[in-house]
Every structure is written in structure tokens, then in C-alpha cells.
Design an enzyme around this catalytic site. Structure first.
Site, PDB file in Angstrom:
ATOM      1  N   LYS A   1       0.945  -1.137   0.046  1.00  0.00           N
ATOM      2  CA  LYS A   1      -0.025   0.033  -0.054  1.00  0.00           C
ATOM      3  C   LYS A   1       0.940   1.284  -0.096  1.00  0.00           C
ATOM      4  CE  LYS A   1      -1.673   1.618   3.914  1.00  0.00           C
ATOM      5  NZ  LYS A   1      -1.529   3.108   4.171  1.00  0.00           N
ATOM      6  N   ASN A   2       1.980   1.082   0.879  1.00  0.00           N
ATOM      7  CA  ASN A   2       2.631   2.569   1.025  1.00  0.00           C
ATOM      8  C   ASN A   2       3.479   2.863  -0.335  1.00  0.00           C
ATOM      9  OD1 ASN A   2       1.416   3.030   3.413  1.00  0.00           O
ATOM     10  ND2 ASN A   2       3.177   2.344   4.725  1.00  0.00           N
TER      11      ASN A   2
ATOM     12  N   ASP B   1       5.074   0.530  11.996  1.00  0.00           N
ATOM     13  CA  ASP B   1       3.807  -0.146  11.447  1.00  0.00           C
ATOM     14  C   ASP B   1       3.678  -1.524  12.078  1.00  0.00           C
ATOM     15  OD1 ASP B   1       3.113   2.212  10.477  1.00  0.00           O
ATOM     16  OD2 ASP B   1       3.288   1.586   8.365  1.00  0.00           O
TER      17      ASP B   1
ATOM     18  N   ARG C   1      -3.884  10.018   4.164  1.00  0.00           N
ATOM     19  CA  ARG C   1      -2.492  10.809   4.245  1.00  0.00           C
ATOM     20  C   ARG C   1      -1.800  11.168   3.149  1.00  0.00           C
ATOM     21  NH1 ARG C   1      -0.622  13.421   7.799  1.00  0.00           N
ATOM     22  NH2 ARG C   1       1.463  13.823   7.719  1.00  0.00           N
TER      23      ARG C   1
ATOM     24  N   ARG D   1       1.091  14.866  13.048  1.00  0.00           N
ATOM     25  CA  ARG D   1       1.841  14.216  11.944  1.00  0.00           C
ATOM     26  C   ARG D   1       2.335  15.629  11.073  1.00  0.00           C
ATOM     27  NH1 ARG D   1      -0.594   8.618   9.805  1.00  0.00           N
ATOM     28  NH2 ARG D   1       1.359   8.499   8.814  1.00  0.00           N
ATOM     29  N   PRO D   2       3.197  16.315  11.442  1.00  0.00           N
ATOM     30  CA  PRO D   2       3.584  17.685  10.767  1.00  0.00           C
ATOM     31  C   PRO D   2       4.160  17.255   9.333  1.00  0.00           C
ATOM     32  CG  PRO D   2       5.310  17.163  12.394  1.00  0.00           C
ATOM     33  CD  PRO D   2       4.266  16.152  12.640  1.00  0.00           C
ATOM     34  N   ILE D   3       3.778  18.377   8.724  1.00  0.00           N
ATOM     35  CA  ILE D   3       4.556  18.288   7.086  1.00  0.00           C
ATOM     36  C   ILE D   3       5.609  19.338   6.884  1.00  0.00           C
ATOM     37  CG2 ILE D   3       2.391  17.108   6.023  1.00  0.00           C
ATOM     38  CD1 ILE D   3       1.456  19.983   5.189  1.00  0.00           C
ATOM     39  N   ASP D   4       6.133  19.831   7.808  1.00  0.00           N
ATOM     40  CA  ASP D   4       7.188  20.900   7.924  1.00  0.00           C
ATOM     41  C   ASP D   4       8.237  20.501   6.906  1.00  0.00           C
ATOM     42  OD1 ASP D   4       7.588  19.195  10.230  1.00  0.00           O
ATOM     43  OD2 ASP D   4       9.473  20.162  10.279  1.00  0.00           O
ATOM     44  N   GLN D   5       8.803  19.246   7.117  1.00  0.00           N
ATOM     45  CA  GLN D   5       9.756  18.843   6.031  1.00  0.00           C
ATOM     46  C   GLN D   5       9.543  18.731   4.433  1.00  0.00           C
ATOM     47  OE1 GLN D   5      13.282  18.455   7.532  1.00  0.00           O
ATOM     48  NE2 GLN D   5      11.971  19.191   9.232  1.00  0.00           N
TER      49      GLN D   5
ATOM     50  N   CYS E   1      -4.231   7.846   9.297  1.00  0.00           N
ATOM     51  CA  CYS E   1      -4.301   7.356  10.948  1.00  0.00           C
ATOM     52  C   CYS E   1      -3.994   8.332  11.952  1.00  0.00           C
ATOM     53  CB  CYS E   1      -3.427   6.236  11.026  1.00  0.00           C
ATOM     54  SG  CYS E   1      -4.074   4.694  10.615  1.00  0.00           S
TER      55      CYS E   1
ATOM     56  N   ARG F   1      -8.643  -0.449   5.173  1.00  0.00           N
ATOM     57  CA  ARG F   1      -7.762   0.749   4.650  1.00  0.00           C
ATOM     58  C   ARG F   1      -6.599   0.080   3.860  1.00  0.00           C
ATOM     59  NH1 ARG F   1      -6.475   5.573   8.065  1.00  0.00           N
ATOM     60  NH2 ARG F   1      -4.903   5.575   6.083  1.00  0.00           N
TER      61      ARG F   1
HETATM   62  C1  UD1 Z   1       4.716   6.688   6.348  1.00  0.00           C
HETATM   63  C2  UD1 Z   1       3.840   5.458   6.395  1.00  0.00           C
HETATM   64  C3  UD1 Z   1       3.356   5.071   7.592  1.00  0.00           C
HETATM   65  C4  UD1 Z   1       4.517   4.720   8.414  1.00  0.00           C
HETATM   66  C5  UD1 Z   1       5.416   5.900   8.453  1.00  0.00           C
HETATM   67  C6  UD1 Z   1       6.863   5.653   9.080  1.00  0.00           C
HETATM   68  C7  UD1 Z   1       2.479   6.007   4.325  1.00  0.00           C
HETATM   69  C8  UD1 Z   1       1.448   6.313   3.522  1.00  0.00           C
HETATM   70  N1  UD1 Z   1       2.720   5.910   5.517  1.00  0.00           N
HETATM   71  O1  UD1 Z   1       4.027   7.790   7.005  1.00  0.00           O
HETATM   72  O2  UD1 Z   1       2.646   3.588   7.599  1.00  0.00           O
HETATM   73  O3  UD1 Z   1       4.133   4.467  10.042  1.00  0.00           O
HETATM   74  O4  UD1 Z   1       5.903   6.276   7.218  1.00  0.00           O
HETATM   75  O5  UD1 Z   1       7.537   4.395   8.755  1.00  0.00           O
HETATM   76  O6  UD1 Z   1       3.693   5.667   3.678  1.00  0.00           O
HETATM   77  N2  UD1 Z   1       7.695  14.185  10.504  1.00  0.00           N
HETATM   78  C9  UD1 Z   1       7.905  15.735  10.903  1.00  0.00           C
HETATM   79  N3  UD1 Z   1       7.770  16.506  10.071  1.00  0.00           N
HETATM   80  C10 UD1 Z   1       7.496  16.149   8.638  1.00  0.00           C
HETATM   81  C11 UD1 Z   1       7.287  14.788   8.251  1.00  0.00           C
HETATM   82  C12 UD1 Z   1       7.392  13.707   9.329  1.00  0.00           C
HETATM   83  O7  UD1 Z   1       8.420  16.078  12.135  1.00  0.00           O
HETATM   84  O8  UD1 Z   1       7.380  17.028   7.684  1.00  0.00           O
HETATM   85  C13 UD1 Z   1       7.894  13.258  11.755  1.00  0.00           C
HETATM   86  C14 UD1 Z   1       6.442  12.684  11.985  1.00  0.00           C
HETATM   87  O9  UD1 Z   1       5.690  13.336  13.141  1.00  0.00           O
HETATM   88  C15 UD1 Z   1       7.058  11.122  12.540  1.00  0.00           C
HETATM   89  C16 UD1 Z   1       8.343  10.893  11.859  1.00  0.00           C
HETATM   90  O10 UD1 Z   1       8.706  12.240  11.171  1.00  0.00           O
HETATM   91  O11 UD1 Z   1       7.345  11.371  14.053  1.00  0.00           O
HETATM   92  C17 UD1 Z   1       8.354   9.826  10.719  1.00  0.00           C
HETATM   93  O12 UD1 Z   1       7.123  10.511   9.826  1.00  0.00           O
HETATM   94  P1  UD1 Z   1       7.215   9.890   8.177  1.00  0.00           P
HETATM   95  O13 UD1 Z   1       8.324   9.076   7.938  1.00  0.00           O
HETATM   96  O14 UD1 Z   1       6.938  11.124   7.394  1.00  0.00           O
HETATM   97  O15 UD1 Z   1       5.833   9.188   7.939  1.00  0.00           O
HETATM   98  P2  UD1 Z   1       4.737   9.306   7.139  1.00  0.00           P
HETATM   99  O16 UD1 Z   1       5.227   9.503   5.820  1.00  0.00           O
HETATM  100  O17 UD1 Z   1       3.677  10.127   7.517  1.00  0.00           O
END
Ligand code: UD1
Length: 430
Positions: free
Chosen positions: A22-23, A305, A93, A122-126, A117, A397
């Protein structure tokens, strides 16, 4: 509302075939819109998340044709809108992967802020940092993330966190930027590599995916391709844990054993036998598991996961186990449900302290999220008596035919949507 009803106590035995990841599928679908030519994708899982993504794409004019249950043909030459706000898309997401894809191809994108989920902040700053470094202006307004650029220019980007989503999004946009982008501290997950391979098969020039440093030489155009998605690491891991929990003997087929090493290693440490072949792993459990300690980490560490599933197994192991969640702070919500089944688990901060019990007992529980939902099903499979798991929409899902695959391994599980069905099930398995 549909739920699973389970009569526990039967060891899982037999073979199970794992579907596409899925991912990996979600970013690959987004990336498939980066060319006007036709893209054929195989091993596409038929799950709620991928289906929502496909319908959102169709909504903006992408021609989506299912050529089989697991194959899809995509043509994005007629895209009519760069705004994605389909009412369902908020729930997944990965909808934000459309930003990287559209920013790369059209230099503009507007996507509703994602949900997914509820496992913590789950910030998106990066992601935003990456898009901005490539020269895009990014704003968040009225619940939408908007990104646009006159032109995208390569950059040297250091991620503060090895985020899977940010790595994927930046990789897509940078594939069509001018010059050579370098992503440092990139995520190394198998689906990051799969997306890079997919993009390269469309004519992108990406090197180093699977390591900390990814180098992307932007190209002007991407072309059509045919591609097969990798097997789902987490679906495979879930069946491995189900085999261990029920003291079963299950061969999990169509997997990449390398992707499962951190999971296999823990199972072996716990006293299971794990036998690897080229594209299968067999998990054999004959006795009570031993306690182990687990800390979730980015790949190649133990996956977050797979955290709820191993906690369920350790809940039945001898001794005290510690499971530390280092990625998402809100990922222990299922522990309350497990306690209702007789589990002896305390959560302190980001660590679950698990004192193994002899058995779980069936109860009515609900799935708080996707992976925790699957873990509660595993608990139900081992439990004395009947367990019902509600809110299975979360499980659906990301698991295709979960109940059917478990039934084929001998599990007594059914999907029901009425009290009458529940009574019938109870009579059948009394
Ligand atoms: C993806 C997976 C999810 C898995 C996760 C970690 C998908 C659709 N989802 O989620 O199933 O649990 O990887 O393997 O592929 N973070 C920040 N800023 C950002 C982005 C992330 O601080 O801009 C933090 C998150 O809060 C978290 C960590 O980075 O603590 C890892 O998140 P990330 O690897 O981005 O997970 P997802 O891509 O959301």
C-alpha cells in the site's frame, strides 16, 4: 456497521499470498500522473486507501482503468484541475503526494490537508521545507496546501527527520526540477526505493534511493511505463506475527525476505523458527514465546507499523517486555482494548511495559487505527472464546481480504453486520 467476529484458539497453518505494498502503491499512483503517456501498474492492492486515491485522480480528469483486480492503466494527459479536494481524499494521508507530483509536472498544486491514521501529530514541515528549497511558494489556506513555482530549481536539502513522506514528495518534485538535487538524511524504507525505481522506469534520473543520500538529476519529461509494485512488508509482517501468536506454521509467500529482517530477527529472539527462501518466509511457533525488548525505528530498524502486532504477541510471552515507540507518540491507543481482553500492559511515556499473561479472553473491542486494528484481530485469534472487532473500516484501509486470508489459514473469523450474523457465528463455532 460491519465488524469481525472471531472464535480464538486455532493455530494458523498453511500458506498465504502477500499483495502489493500500500505505502508504495500510493506514491506510485501519484507519480503516474507526472507523464501524459499511459502507465500500466501491476500488483496494485485492492484496498480502501488505494481505491480512494484512484477515485480522487479520476475526479480531476485522470483516466483510470482497472484492467484486473490488481492492475490499473493510468493516463493523465487530460488533467483538468490541479486542486484535489474530493471528500474522501482527506481521509488518506498519501493524498499529499499529489503535491510533489503536480508541482514537478505542472509547477502548481493545491491539495486538501491530509488526515490518515490518528497515531499522533503528523507535521508536514519537512515537505514544505523541501518544496521551498526547490523554489516553490507554499501556503496553507482554508484547509488546503498550495504550492506553485515559476520554475523548480535543484537544491541541496537536509531533512531534520528521515521522513518517508517528505523524501517521497521531494523526490517527485525534484525529478522534474532543473539541475541536480541532493536529499540528505533521506528515508530508506522499501517503498521509497520502489518509488525511485518506478520514476526511473519513467525516465527519471534518481540514484542512491535506499541510502541516506539520494541524488536526483531533473529531467524535462517523463514517459509511460509498465511497473510491478513490491510486496507489502507490513502485511507480510502481520501474518508472521499472527502465525507466532497462534503457535502456528505459516508460509508467507510473495515477499522480499530482506524487507522482513528486523521482524524475523525479533521472532527468532522470541523463540520462533523463521525459515527464509527466495520469496517466502515460514514462521513456525511451537512453544510459548520469550520476552524481548523492541524499539521502533526508521528502516532498516523495526517498523512502527509493526509495533501493535508485536506488542500483542509479547502480551502472551513469558517475562516482561518493553516496547518503545519512537516515531509516533499516540500509537498505544489499542492497549486499553487489549487490557479488556486480559492483557497486562502499562504505558509510560513512549514505552509499553508488558507482563505476559497465559491467555487473552474474548471481548468486544474496536480498532483505533489500521495497524492496531490488525493487532486486535491477532489477539482475538489467540483468545479464549469470542472476540468482536469493531471499526474494521480502518483495517480495510490497508489489508486486502484480511478475514478471507486468515480463514484460509484455518482461522475462525467472519465479517458480519448484524446481531443475527453474530448469533449464527456463535452457534456455528460453539
Ligand atoms: C509513512 C507511512 C506510515 C509509517 C511511517 C513511518 C505511508 C502512507 N505511511 O508515514 O505507515 O508509519 O511512514 O514508517 O507511507 N515528521 C515531521 N515533519 C514532517 C514529516 C514527518 O516531524 O514534515 C515526523 C513525524 O511526525 C514522525 C516521523 O517524522 O514522527 C516519521 O514520519 P514519516 O516518515 O513522514 O511518516 P509518514 O510518511 O507520515
Amino acid at each position: 456497521m460491519e465488524k469481525y467476529v472471531i472464535k480464538g484458539g486455532t493455530p494458523l497453518v498453511g500458506e498465504v499470498e502477500i499483495g502489493g505494498a500500500k505505502n508504495a502503491a500510493l506514491p506510485i499512483l501519484a507519480a503516474a500522473t507526472m507523464t501524459d503517456e499511459t502507465v500500466y501498474i501491476d500488483n496494485m492492492p485492492d484496498e480502501a486507501d488505494t481505491n480512494v486515491m484512484l477515485s480522487a485522480m479520476a475526479n480531476i480528469g485522470v483516466i483510470v482503468e482497472r484492467t484486473g483486480r490488481h492492475s490499473v492503466k493510468i493516463n493523465a494527459s487530460q488533467v483538468s484541475d490541479y486542486r484535489i479536494e474530493n471528500e474522501y481524499i482527506k481521509k488518506i494521508r498519501a493524498s499529499y503526494y499529489m503535491i510533489g507530483a503536480f508541482l514537478g509536472k505542472y509547477k502548481k498544486a493545491s491539495v486538501v490537508i491530509p488526515g490518515g491514521c490518528n497515531i499522533g501529530l503528523r507535521p508536514i514541515d519537512q515537505h514544505i521545507k523541501g518544496f521551498s528549497a526547490l523554489g516553490a511558494t507554499v501556503t496553507i489556506e482554508h484547509g488546503m496546501i498550495n504550492a506553485f513555482a515559476d520554475s523548480l530549481n535543484a537544491s541541496h536539502i537536509y531533512l531534520d527527520i528521515a521522513s518517508v513522506g517528505a523524501t517521497i514528495n521531494i523526490m517527485m518534485a525534484a525529478s522534474m526540477a532543473e539541475g541536480k538535487t541532493i536529499i540528505e538524511n533521506a528515508a530508506k524504507e522499501p517503498h521509497v526505493v520502489d518509488l525511485a525505481n518506478f520514476l526511473n522506469s519513467m525516465g527519471a534520473d534518481i540514484k542512491g534511493a535506499g541510502t541516506d543520500v539520494i541524488r536526483i538529476k531533473g529531467v524535462e519529461k517523463l514517459h509511460g511505463t509498465e511497473y510491478t509494485i513490491i510486496p507489502d512488508q507490513i502485511e507480510a509482517g502481520t501474518f508472521m506475527m499472527a502465525a507466532a501468536a497462534t503457535k502456528g506454521d505459516v508460509t508467507i509467500k510473495n515477499v522480499i525476505p530482506k524487507h522482513l529482517e528486523s521482524i524475523s530477527a525479533k521472532l527468532i529472539e522470541m523463540g520462533c523458527q523463521v525459515l527464509e527462501s527466495d520469496d517466502a518466509v515460514r514462521v513456525v511457533a511451537t512453544k510459548r514465546m520469550r520476552n524481548v525488548h523492541v524499539k521502533t525505528l526508521p528502516y532498516p530498524g523495526y517498523p512502527t507499523d509493526m509495533q501493535p502486532q508485536i506488542t500483542v504477541v509479547l502480551g502472551l510471552a513469558s517475562g516482561i517486555s518493553l516496547v518503545t515507540e519512537s516515531l509516533f507518540e499516540n500509537r498505544f491507543k489499542y492497549v486499553d482494548e487489549l487490557t479488556r481482553m486480559g492483557g497486562n500492559i502499562k504505558v509510560e511515556g513512549s514505552t509499553a511495559i508488558i507482563e505476559g499473561v497465559d491467555k487473552y479472553t474474548g471481548a468486544e473491542v474496536s480498532a483505533p487505527d489500521l495497524r492496531a486494528g490488525a493487532a486486535l484481530v491477532i489477539a482475538g485469534l489467540t483468545a479464549e472464546g469470542f472476540t468482536t472487532v469493531e471499526d474494521i473500516r480502518y483495517i480495510e484501509r490497508g489489508y486486502e481480504d484480511f478475514d478471507m486470508k486468515l480463514r484460509e489459514l484455518g482461522a475462525q473469523i467472519e465479517k458480519i453486520d448484524s446481531d443475527r450474523d453474530l448469533q449464527k457465528f456463535k452457534l456455528k463455532f460453539a
